[in-house]
Design a protein around this motif. Structure first.
Motif, short mmCIF file in Angstrom:
data_model
loop_
_atom_site.label_atom_id
_atom_site.label_comp_id
_atom_site.label_asym_id
_atom_site.label_seq_id
_atom_site.Cartn_x
_atom_site.Cartn_y
_atom_site.Cartn_z
N ASP A 262 -13.64 -5.74 0.86
CA ASP A 262 -12.21 -5.89 1.08
C ASP A 262 -11.40 -5.25 -0.05
N LYS A 263 -11.88 -5.38 -1.29
CA LYS A 263 -11.19 -4.79 -2.43
C LYS A 263 -11.17 -3.26 -2.33
N VAL A 264 -12.30 -2.68 -1.96
CA VAL A 264 -12.39 -1.23 -1.83
C VAL A 264 -11.52 -0.75 -0.67
N ASP A 265 -11.58 -1.47 0.46
CA ASP A 265 -10.77 -1.10 1.62
C ASP A 265 -9.29 -1.18 1.30
N THR A 266 -8.88 -2.16 0.50
CA THR A 266 -7.48 -2.30 0.13
C THR A 266 -7.02 -1.12 -0.72
N ARG A 267 -7.85 -0.69 -1.67
CA ARG A 267 -7.50 0.48 -2.49
C ARG A 267 -7.34 1.72 -1.61
N GLU A 268 -8.26 1.92 -0.69
CA GLU A 268 -8.19 3.08 0.20
C GLU A 268 -6.97 3.03 1.11
N ALA A 269 -6.64 1.83 1.60
CA ALA A 269 -5.47 1.68 2.46
C ALA A 269 -4.20 1.98 1.68
N TRP A 270 -4.11 1.54 0.42
CA TRP A 270 -2.95 1.82 -0.42
C TRP A 270 -2.76 3.33 -0.58
N LYS A 271 -3.86 4.02 -0.90
CA LYS A 271 -3.78 5.47 -1.09
C LYS A 271 -3.37 6.18 0.20
N ALA A 272 -3.90 5.72 1.33
CA ALA A 272 -3.60 6.37 2.60
C ALA A 272 -2.16 6.13 3.03
N LEU A 273 -1.66 4.93 2.88
CA LEU A 273 -0.33 4.59 3.35
C LEU A 273 0.78 5.07 2.42
N MET A 274 0.55 5.01 1.13
CA MET A 274 1.60 5.35 0.18
C MET A 274 1.70 6.84 -0.11
N GLY A 275 0.65 7.57 0.14
CA GLY A 275 0.68 9.01 -0.06
C GLY A 275 0.45 9.42 -1.50
N ASN A 276 0.43 10.74 -1.71
CA ASN A 276 0.14 11.29 -3.03
C ASN A 276 1.20 10.96 -4.07
N GLY A 277 2.47 10.94 -3.67
CA GLY A 277 3.55 10.68 -4.62
C GLY A 277 3.40 9.35 -5.32
N VAL A 278 3.18 8.30 -4.55
CA VAL A 278 3.03 6.96 -5.13
C VAL A 278 1.66 6.83 -5.80
N ASN B 231 -0.03 9.00 -7.38
CA ASN B 231 -0.05 9.63 -8.70
C ASN B 231 0.47 8.71 -9.79
N TYR B 232 1.38 7.79 -9.44
CA TYR B 232 1.94 6.86 -10.41
C TYR B 232 1.22 5.51 -10.42
N THR B 233 0.24 5.33 -9.56
CA THR B 233 -0.52 4.09 -9.50
C THR B 233 -1.66 4.16 -10.50
N THR B 234 -1.69 3.19 -11.43
CA THR B 234 -2.74 3.21 -12.46
C THR B 234 -3.87 2.23 -12.14
N ALA B 235 -3.57 1.12 -11.45
CA ALA B 235 -4.62 0.15 -11.12
C ALA B 235 -4.21 -0.64 -9.87
N ILE B 236 -5.21 -0.97 -9.06
CA ILE B 236 -5.01 -1.79 -7.86
C ILE B 236 -6.09 -2.86 -7.87
N GLU B 237 -5.68 -4.12 -7.74
CA GLU B 237 -6.65 -5.22 -7.75
C GLU B 237 -6.24 -6.27 -6.73
N LEU B 238 -7.20 -6.73 -5.94
CA LEU B 238 -6.97 -7.78 -4.95
C LEU B 238 -7.64 -9.05 -5.43
N ARG B 239 -6.82 -10.11 -5.61
CA ARG B 239 -7.36 -11.41 -6.05
C ARG B 239 -6.71 -12.51 -5.24
#
Length: 98
Positions: free
Chosen positions: A29-45, A47-55
């Motif tokens: 689920d954590k890996v899928d969430t990171r991939e979903a963030w990258k897919a939905l937010m696009g390259n612009g966002v 590039n400014y994302t430094t860390a993603i964590e699901l807890r």
């Protein structure tokens, strides 16, 4: 030694059983969430994302741009809805932008 099962399973059922037996769903689920963030937010966002964590149903996103953080904070509920739709389950309850 593990007990051998003689049932004929297709690949999806075998992987689901393996994931459930070894309690790996949280990590997937954590890996899928990171991939979903990258897919939905696009390259612009991304590039400014430094860390993603699901807890515990809360998604913690670290951003290097304070302007982008403020802009995204205005649409948190929409982002949660889009991410949960992309994941196919109601996994994210809250987003914390840092």
């Amino acid at each position: 030694m593990a007990k051998r099962e003689n049932d004929n399973l297709n690949m999806k059922e075998a992987l689901s059983a393996f994931i459930q037996k070894n309690k790996l769903q949280g990590g997937i689920d954590k890996v899928d969430t990171r991939e979903a963030w990258k897919a939905l937010m696009g390259n612009g966002v991304d590039n400014y994302t430094t860390a993603i964590e699901l807890r515990n149903g809360t998604l913690f996103v670290s951003l290097s741009s304070s302007v982008l953080r403020e802009e995204l904070s205005l649409g948190k509920s929409k982002i949660i809805t889009m991410l949960n739709e992309e994941l196919g389950k109601n996994l994210i309850k809250k987003i914390v932008l840092r």
